[in-house]
Design a protein around this motif. Structure first.
Motif, short mmCIF file in Angstrom:
data_model
loop_
_atom_site.label_atom_id
_atom_site.label_comp_id
_atom_site.label_asym_id
_atom_site.label_seq_id
_atom_site.Cartn_x
_atom_site.Cartn_y
_atom_site.Cartn_z
N SER A 106 9.32 34.74 -16.34
CA SER A 106 9.75 33.95 -15.19
C SER A 106 10.04 32.52 -15.63
O SER A 106 9.58 32.06 -16.68
CB SER A 106 8.66 33.95 -14.11
N GLU A 107 10.77 31.80 -14.80
CA GLU A 107 11.11 30.40 -15.12
C GLU A 107 9.85 29.54 -15.18
O GLU A 107 9.75 28.63 -16.01
CB GLU A 107 12.08 29.85 -14.07
N LYS A 108 8.87 29.82 -14.32
CA LYS A 108 7.61 29.09 -14.35
C LYS A 108 6.89 29.29 -15.68
O LYS A 108 6.42 28.33 -16.30
CB LYS A 108 6.72 29.56 -13.18
N PHE A 109 6.84 30.53 -16.13
CA PHE A 109 6.18 30.83 -17.41
C PHE A 109 6.93 30.15 -18.55
O PHE A 109 6.31 29.53 -19.44
CB PHE A 109 6.15 32.34 -17.62
N ILE A 110 8.26 30.23 -18.54
CA ILE A 110 9.06 29.63 -19.60
C ILE A 110 8.85 28.12 -19.65
O ILE A 110 8.65 27.55 -20.73
CB ILE A 110 10.56 29.96 -19.39
N SER A 111 8.88 27.47 -18.51
CA SER A 111 8.72 26.01 -18.46
C SER A 111 7.36 25.59 -19.02
O SER A 111 7.27 24.61 -19.77
CB SER A 111 8.87 25.51 -17.01
N ASP A 112 6.32 26.33 -18.66
CA ASP A 112 4.99 25.96 -19.13
C ASP A 112 4.83 26.20 -20.63
O ASP A 112 4.18 25.41 -21.32
CB ASP A 112 3.93 26.75 -18.36
N VAL A 113 5.44 27.27 -21.15
CA VAL A 113 5.39 27.51 -22.59
C VAL A 113 6.14 26.42 -23.34
O VAL A 113 5.66 25.88 -24.35
CB VAL A 113 5.97 28.90 -22.94
N LEU A 114 7.34 26.05 -22.86
CA LEU A 114 8.14 25.01 -23.52
C LEU A 114 7.42 23.66 -23.51
O LEU A 114 7.48 22.91 -24.48
CB LEU A 114 9.50 24.89 -22.85
N GLU A 115 6.75 23.38 -22.42
CA GLU A 115 6.00 22.12 -22.34
C GLU A 115 4.89 22.08 -23.38
O GLU A 115 4.69 21.06 -24.06
CB GLU A 115 5.40 21.97 -20.93
N ARG A 116 4.21 23.18 -23.56
CA ARG A 116 3.13 23.24 -24.56
C ARG A 116 3.69 23.21 -25.98
O ARG A 116 3.09 22.62 -26.88
CB ARG A 116 2.29 24.50 -24.34
N LEU A 117 4.85 23.84 -26.17
CA LEU A 117 5.48 23.81 -27.50
C LEU A 117 5.91 22.40 -27.87
O LEU A 117 5.73 21.97 -29.01
CB LEU A 117 6.70 24.74 -27.51
N GLU A 118 6.47 21.70 -26.91
CA GLU A 118 6.96 20.35 -27.18
C GLU A 118 5.84 19.43 -27.62
O GLU A 118 6.03 18.54 -28.45
CB GLU A 118 7.64 19.80 -25.92
N GLU A 119 4.65 19.66 -27.10
CA GLU A 119 3.50 18.84 -27.48
C GLU A 119 3.07 19.09 -28.93
O GLU A 119 2.45 18.23 -29.55
CB GLU A 119 2.32 19.14 -26.55
N ASN A 120 3.41 20.26 -29.48
CA ASN A 120 2.96 20.63 -30.82
C ASN A 120 4.03 20.50 -31.89
O ASN A 120 3.72 20.66 -33.07
CB ASN A 120 2.44 22.07 -30.82
N LEU A 121 5.27 20.23 -31.50
CA LEU A 121 6.34 20.13 -32.49
C LEU A 121 6.32 18.76 -33.16
O LEU A 121 6.14 17.74 -32.49
CB LEU A 121 7.70 20.36 -31.84
N PRO A 122 6.50 18.69 -34.49
CA PRO A 122 6.55 17.40 -35.19
C PRO A 122 7.77 16.60 -34.76
O PRO A 122 8.84 17.17 -34.50
CB PRO A 122 6.63 17.79 -36.67
N LEU A 123 7.62 15.28 -34.67
CA LEU A 123 8.72 14.42 -34.26
C LEU A 123 9.70 14.17 -35.39
O LEU A 123 10.89 13.97 -35.17
CB LEU A 123 8.17 13.08 -33.74
N GLU A 124 9.20 14.13 -36.63
CA GLU A 124 10.06 13.84 -37.77
C GLU A 124 10.76 15.10 -38.25
O GLU A 124 10.15 16.16 -38.36
CB GLU A 124 9.22 13.24 -38.92
N GLU A 125 12.07 14.97 -38.56
CA GLU A 125 12.85 16.10 -39.05
C GLU A 125 12.28 16.65 -40.35
O GLU A 125 12.29 17.84 -40.62
CB GLU A 125 14.31 15.67 -39.27
N GLU A 126 11.78 15.74 -41.21
CA GLU A 126 11.29 16.15 -42.52
C GLU A 126 10.06 17.05 -42.41
O GLU A 126 9.72 17.77 -43.32
CB GLU A 126 10.96 14.93 -43.38
N GLU A 127 9.36 16.96 -41.28
CA GLU A 127 8.15 17.75 -41.10
C GLU A 127 8.43 19.02 -40.28
O GLU A 127 7.53 19.63 -39.74
CB GLU A 127 7.09 16.91 -40.37
#
Length: 377
Positions: A106-127
């Motif tokens: 569902s869109e609710k599930f997708i939004s919540d997963v993406l939000e949690r992923l964004e918190e864990n992704l490195p900001l620098e391209e090299e990483e």
């Protein structure tokens, strides 16, 4: 005067291509260095050189020769398309959304997963993460949002009541659960099991359950009223696990709903748990409607049936997450007891598609894992 643009992977290649095409009458007017993204998921970079040239008329060659001693044109280095190209983080999040969408989350599930992923992704391209590392992160977020009823798996209640709408395979599922707990070699998992059906409305319901019971050497009773149900429970009280098969009910049939409620008020509430069976092919709204239909019962967990009739499980997992409902078992065929698996991270992953990782080896059959007798396979 005619202007042309020539590009190459470096300055020498661009000049060579220009001379080959236009000969000695070509003059370089401007050079531009370009960096473009490319490769898998546009995560790599490619450098190229672009030359803007003009072609002189041979009749003006004397003037052209004088131009050779003119001050050199200043070369401007320009990096283009960097701002327009999506970042690695944006590309990975887009990949995650695509994976979740094809699995019918569902869109609710997708939004919540993406939000949690964004918190864990490195900001620098090299990483940046590799594709496999990122997909493992997506899986981690999916699994973290789904609750499993491990307690009921390991220690089922004395009275196990299976509810569900008509046609989801409750009777076959009851037989699979009976075999799962009664036919184990290990005493840590084995239970003495009996079955009761209160479904006196569907033609052949008792005969179907009795056929399973006879093949498994399990005691089975049929009851049609509260007094008979109480008596059967008393006579079977020495068993560790009593499985109760129920009739499906229509939300429009109030008399049937009342009868089901009164019948299921007979067992001792302290020893009884209710579980809801829904088909994996149900749409999200169908699953929610089934849960609302049995809202008067305190549902402990869901059993997802007929997974062999659907290609995705995101619909079911989304409802479990949004309603805070744990999962207990998955069933995916008619074979008793083979086609039943305990709900776990591995069984969920085995149903996901589109990932580059191979989850097939994670699909563990609970009966095989605990060592079922060969004559039941």
């Amino acid at each position: 005067m005619k202007y042309v643009t020539i590009s190459g992977k470096d300055f020498e290649e661009a000049v060579r291509k220009a001379r080959d095409l236009y000969g000695s009458n070509l003059r370089i007017h401007h050079r531009r260095d370009i960096t473009r993204r490319g490769g898998f998921f546009w995560l790599s970079k490619r450098n190229r050189v672009e030359l803007t040239c003009y072609v002189v008329d041979p009749a003006t060659s004397i003037i052209v020769e004088e131009e050779k001693i003119a001050p050199p044109v200043e070369v401007e280095e320009v990096v283009v398309e960097e701002e327009a190209a999506p970042s690695q983080q944006e590309l990975l999040l887009a990949h995650a959304r695509a994976l979740l969408e094809i699995n019918d989350f569902s869109e609710k599930f997708i939004s919540d997963v993406l939000e949690r992923l964004e918190e864990n992704l490195p900001l620098e391209e090299e990483e940046g993460l590799s594709l496999e590392e990122f997909e493992l992160l997506v899986i981690d977020k999916i699994v973290a949002l789904i609750e499993i009823d491990h307690k009921s798996q390991l220690s089922p209640p004395k009275v196990f009541v299976l509810l569900g709408p008509t046609g989801v395979g409750k009777t076959t599922t009851i037989a699979k659960i009976a075999a799962l707990y009664s036919q184990q070699d290990s005493p840590d998992y084995r239970r003495s099991v009996a079955m009761i059906t209160i479904d006196s409305f569907r033609s052949g319901a008792y005969e179907q359950l009795k056929g399973f019971a006879d093949s498994l050497n399990i005691d089975v009773r049929r009851v049609s009223d509260e007094e008979g149900f109480f008596q059967a429970l008393s006579e079977l009280s020495h068993y560790d696990l009593i499985l109760v098969d129920t009739f499906g009910k229509s939300p429009r049939d109030k008399d049937l709903a009342i009868k089901l409620k009164t019948m299921l008020s007979v067992p001792n509430a302290q020893e009884t748990k209710f579980f809801l069976a829904v088909a994996g092919a149900f749409k999200e709204q169908d699953i929610v409607r089934s849960m609302e239909q049995f809202l008067s019962f305190d549902i402990s967990a869901l059993i997802i049936t007929k997974l062999d009739e659907t290609e995705t499980v995101g619909n079911v997992l989304s409802v479990c997450y949004q309603k805070g409902m744990p999962l207990l078992f998955f069933t995916d065929g008619q074979r008793v007891p083979k086609d039943i698996q305990k709900a776990s991270a591995s069984t969920m992953l085995g149903q996901l598609k589109g990932f580059s990782l191979d989850f097939g080896s994670l699909w563990v059959n609970q009966v095989d894992q605990l060592g079922s007798p060969s004559h039941l396979l």
